[in-house]
Design an enzyme around this catalytic site. Sequence first.
Site, PDB file in Angstrom:
ATOM      1  N   PRO A 286       0.823  -1.206   0.000  1.00  0.00           N
ATOM      2  CA  PRO A 286       0.000   0.000   0.000  1.00  0.00           C
ATOM      3  C   PRO A 286       0.863   1.264   0.000  1.00  0.00           C
ATOM      4  O   PRO A 286       1.925   1.292   0.632  1.00  0.00           O
ATOM      5  CB  PRO A 286      -0.774  -0.111   1.316  1.00  0.00           C
ATOM      6  CG  PRO A 286       0.143  -0.888   2.220  1.00  0.00           C
ATOM      7  CD  PRO A 286       0.839  -1.876   1.316  1.00  0.00           C
ATOM      8  N   GLY A 287       0.434   2.274  -0.718  1.00  0.00           N
ATOM      9  CA  GLY A 287       1.121   3.557  -0.701  1.00  0.00           C
ATOM     10  C   GLY A 287       0.182   4.627  -0.172  1.00  0.00           C
ATOM     11  O   GLY A 287       0.326   5.132   0.948  1.00  0.00           O
ATOM     12  N   ARG A 288      -0.827   4.915  -0.981  1.00  0.00           N
ATOM     13  CA  ARG A 288      -1.783   5.972  -0.644  1.00  0.00           C
ATOM     14  C   ARG A 288      -2.406   5.792   0.745  1.00  0.00           C
ATOM     15  O   ARG A 288      -2.566   6.761   1.489  1.00  0.00           O
ATOM     16  CB  ARG A 288      -2.897   5.962  -1.698  1.00  0.00           C
ATOM     17  CG  ARG A 288      -3.895   7.108  -1.565  1.00  0.00           C
ATOM     18  CD  ARG A 288      -5.124   6.906  -2.471  1.00  0.00           C
ATOM     19  NE  ARG A 288      -4.814   6.400  -3.766  1.00  0.00           N
ATOM     20  CZ  ARG A 288      -4.641   7.138  -4.868  1.00  0.00           C
ATOM     21  NH1 ARG A 288      -4.785   8.442  -4.795  1.00  0.00           N
ATOM     22  NH2 ARG A 288      -4.354   6.578  -6.018  1.00  0.00           N
ATOM     23  N   ARG A 325      -3.294  16.523  -8.845  1.00  0.00           N
ATOM     24  CA  ARG A 325      -4.346  15.499  -8.928  1.00  0.00           C
ATOM     25  C   ARG A 325      -5.709  16.011  -9.401  1.00  0.00           C
ATOM     26  O   ARG A 325      -6.374  15.334 -10.196  1.00  0.00           O
ATOM     27  CB  ARG A 325      -4.469  14.741  -7.610  1.00  0.00           C
ATOM     28  CG  ARG A 325      -3.146  14.027  -7.220  1.00  0.00           C
ATOM     29  CD  ARG A 325      -3.298  13.034  -6.070  1.00  0.00           C
ATOM     30  NE  ARG A 325      -4.072  11.886  -6.486  1.00  0.00           N
ATOM     31  CZ  ARG A 325      -5.334  11.708  -6.237  1.00  0.00           C
ATOM     32  NH1 ARG A 325      -5.992  12.595  -5.515  1.00  0.00           N
ATOM     33  NH2 ARG A 325      -5.965  10.657  -6.702  1.00  0.00           N
ATOM     34  N   TYR A 329      -6.501  13.953 -12.635  1.00  0.00           N
ATOM     35  CA  TYR A 329      -7.470  12.860 -12.461  1.00  0.00           C
ATOM     36  C   TYR A 329      -8.884  13.360 -12.165  1.00  0.00           C
ATOM     37  O   TYR A 329      -9.766  12.562 -11.854  1.00  0.00           O
ATOM     38  CB  TYR A 329      -7.059  11.955 -11.293  1.00  0.00           C
ATOM     39  CG  TYR A 329      -5.625  11.500 -11.303  1.00  0.00           C
ATOM     40  CD1 TYR A 329      -5.142  10.675 -12.309  1.00  0.00           C
ATOM     41  CD2 TYR A 329      -4.753  11.898 -10.296  1.00  0.00           C
ATOM     42  CE1 TYR A 329      -3.820  10.257 -12.305  1.00  0.00           C
ATOM     43  CE2 TYR A 329      -3.425  11.474 -10.284  1.00  0.00           C
ATOM     44  CZ  TYR A 329      -2.970  10.660 -11.303  1.00  0.00           C
ATOM     45  OH  TYR A 329      -1.670  10.252 -11.289  1.00  0.00           O
ATOM     46  N   CYS A 356       0.004  29.644 -14.046  1.00  0.00           N
ATOM     47  CA  CYS A 356      -0.541  30.329 -15.222  1.00  0.00           C
ATOM     48  C   CYS A 356      -1.257  29.371 -16.153  1.00  0.00           C
ATOM     49  O   CYS A 356      -0.789  29.119 -17.277  1.00  0.00           O
ATOM     50  CB  CYS A 356       0.565  31.079 -15.939  1.00  0.00           C
ATOM     51  SG  CYS A 356       0.961  32.570 -15.053  1.00  0.00           S
ATOM     52  N   GLU A 357      -2.326  28.784 -15.674  1.00  0.00           N
ATOM     53  CA  GLU A 357      -3.182  27.923 -16.489  1.00  0.00           C
ATOM     54  C   GLU A 357      -4.593  28.041 -15.957  1.00  0.00           C
ATOM     55  O   GLU A 357      -4.797  27.948 -14.738  1.00  0.00           O
ATOM     56  CB  GLU A 357      -2.747  26.457 -16.374  1.00  0.00           C
ATOM     57  CG  GLU A 357      -1.426  26.194 -17.023  1.00  0.00           C
ATOM     58  CD  GLU A 357      -1.287  24.762 -17.532  1.00  0.00           C
ATOM     59  OE1 GLU A 357      -0.168  24.394 -17.850  1.00  0.00           O
ATOM     60  OE2 GLU A 357      -2.304  24.026 -17.619  1.00  0.00           O
ATOM     61  N   TYR A 385       0.916  11.200  -3.311  1.00  0.00           N
ATOM     62  CA  TYR A 385       0.868  11.591  -4.721  1.00  0.00           C
ATOM     63  C   TYR A 385       0.625  13.093  -4.932  1.00  0.00           C
ATOM     64  O   TYR A 385       0.132  13.500  -5.972  1.00  0.00           O
ATOM     65  CB  TYR A 385      -0.195  10.785  -5.479  1.00  0.00           C
ATOM     66  CG  TYR A 385       0.023   9.292  -5.404  1.00  0.00           C
ATOM     67  CD1 TYR A 385       1.154   8.722  -5.976  1.00  0.00           C
ATOM     68  CD2 TYR A 385      -0.890   8.459  -4.764  1.00  0.00           C
ATOM     69  CE1 TYR A 385       1.365   7.352  -5.910  1.00  0.00           C
ATOM     70  CE2 TYR A 385      -0.675   7.088  -4.687  1.00  0.00           C
ATOM     71  CZ  TYR A 385       0.444   6.540  -5.267  1.00  0.00           C
ATOM     72  OH  TYR A 385       0.659   5.184  -5.201  1.00  0.00           O
TER      73      TYR A 385
HETATM   74  N1  LLP Z   1       2.188  -1.405  -6.322  1.00  0.00           N
HETATM   75  C1  LLP Z   1       2.242  -1.103  -7.616  1.00  0.00           C
HETATM   76  C2  LLP Z   1       2.813  -2.061  -8.570  1.00  0.00           C
HETATM   77  C3  LLP Z   1       1.745   0.125  -8.071  1.00  0.00           C
HETATM   78  O1  LLP Z   1       1.802   0.422  -9.368  1.00  0.00           O
HETATM   79  C4  LLP Z   1       1.193   1.046  -7.147  1.00  0.00           C
HETATM   80  C5  LLP Z   1       0.677   2.329  -7.583  1.00  0.00           C
HETATM   81  C6  LLP Z   1       1.166   0.680  -5.790  1.00  0.00           C
HETATM   82  C7  LLP Z   1       1.668  -0.559  -5.414  1.00  0.00           C
HETATM   83  C8  LLP Z   1       0.613   1.576  -4.736  1.00  0.00           C
HETATM   84  O2  LLP Z   1      -0.747   1.795  -4.920  1.00  0.00           O
HETATM   85  P1  LLP Z   1      -1.599   2.574  -3.828  1.00  0.00           P
HETATM   86  O3  LLP Z   1      -1.650   1.687  -2.605  1.00  0.00           O
HETATM   87  O4  LLP Z   1      -0.929   3.853  -3.539  1.00  0.00           O
HETATM   88  O5  LLP Z   1      -2.906   2.745  -4.457  1.00  0.00           O
HETATM   89  N2  LLP Z   1      -0.662   9.081  -9.061  1.00  0.00           N
HETATM   90  C9  LLP Z   1      -1.909   8.376  -8.911  1.00  0.00           C
HETATM   91  C10 LLP Z   1      -1.718   6.987  -8.335  1.00  0.00           C
HETATM   92  C11 LLP Z   1      -0.798   6.130  -9.152  1.00  0.00           C
HETATM   93  C12 LLP Z   1      -0.589   4.773  -8.564  1.00  0.00           C
HETATM   94  C13 LLP Z   1       0.442   4.028  -9.318  1.00  0.00           C
HETATM   95  N3  LLP Z   1       0.755   2.746  -8.789  1.00  0.00           N
HETATM   96  C14 LLP Z   1      -2.813   9.214  -8.032  1.00  0.00           C
HETATM   97  O6  LLP Z   1      -2.422  10.292  -7.614  1.00  0.00           O
HETATM   98  O7  LLP Z   1      -3.950   8.840  -7.779  1.00  0.00           O
END
Ligand code: LLP
Length: 427
Positions: A286-288, A325, A329, A356-357, A385
């Site tokens: 997990p990242g987000r 974002r 998105y 400037c957009e 992100y």
């Molecule tokens: N693992 C892989 C292989 C991934 O490609 C990603 C995210 C993650 C884990 C982590 O995913 P998360 O748990 O954060 O959902 N910039 C975009 C999100 C791009 C995510 C790319 N890959 C945004 O701001 O929504």
Amino acid sequence: MLFPITYRVNARGHLEIGGCDLADLAAAHGTPLFVYDEATIRQRAAEFVSAMGEAGRVLYSAKAFASPGFLRVVAEEGLGADVVSAGELELALRAGLKGDQIFFLGNNKSAQEIALAYQAGATLVIDGAYEFELLQRVIPEGERARALVRISPGIKPDTHDFISTGQLDSKFGFSIENGQARAAVETALRHPRLELVGLHSHIGSQIFDLRAHQAAMDVMLDLLVELKRDLGYEPANLGAGGGLGIAYTKEDDPPTPRQFVEVIRSALAAGSDRRGLKRPQLVIEPGRAVAGPAGVTVYTVGSIKDIPGVRRFVAVDGGMGDNIRPKLYGARYEAVKVAEPEAAGGELVTIAGKYCESTDILISEIRLPPLQPGDLLCVPATGAYCLAMASNYNGMPRPEVVMVAAGQARVIRRRETLDDLLAAEVL
Ligand code: LLP
């Protein structure tokens, strides 16, 4: 949960995070300012780890936000990291992570990146046939790089539902449907420079519907049955990726980290037992869901433009350079006034950035108490992100980042200066 868990309105009526008044932080550090709440990071990270228990391991996906000061806190909670470039690898190593805690992903790794990952002791996640060639070139004879093979399970989730088509049309992973997944596993098993330690998958990001993860697990386990039958191969590790969504607005109601892990864990356990497979160790990344809810952005209001009968634009001192974002998105955010965070009603305004957009709009319509130049606004759920995707567009230095805990704020990334803007220029 829109705000960090230490959200509080203090005696002055101001918004406080981690025991720090955001107005005081803005005065001391300037704006735009990213504020990360250490307690929230720890709580989110620890929830993933405790829900996982002995079933596997949790990596934090560093792409969401990768400052070493942040990664260190995540690592202290027992998470490893997934990285996708030499840069993220370096940040993770500088944060004190060990190579064996790191997975290196990416659909177009360079030979140099593969070498660096190997030297650091990281596990590679092979994504594309070209990488087999690179490994041959880069890994010294007689040695083997630990690697997983990335599979595209063919599940395409979205926030409301998911469909199982369109799987072929992805730049990531070896597709099961057209036989490339199986062929890649065969190649990996025969490869003289590679030790295959598992399979990996990831189905998407900002997912609320956990049935998509369940479905992906079933597809992966069906593949495992085939690999066991035909190749006698049973992977020790199975990566299920990241993807758990978070709340950006009051209407969003995502599952918790515990629910996310439990759904995937039980799909793996029940699904392996049912198919007579050995249960592989589960790996999630997990990242987000770790970084997102822990961070907020504080902006200062500047110019206010009224177009009677049409709209009131309230411009802040940041925008698409620190949060792309909404533009990229169509992401929606909330905002509150730092001095009156719980004021109800108010006037309908548009929060614009200073780039400037015309499309540099952070929030297209929101009700806020009357605002004047100098007022502070706080946008929650900006921990993932936002700064990670920040740019120097329009010659804007990137904001400062502070980590708050128990009434103390420490700078984990200083505000960029004009000298930083010039650092790589050849004058
Ligand atoms: N693992 C892989 C292989 C991934 O490609 C990603 C995210 C993650 C884990 C982590 O995913 P998360 O748990 O954060 O959902 N910039 C975009 C999100 C791009 C995510 C790319 N890959 C945004 O701001 O929504």
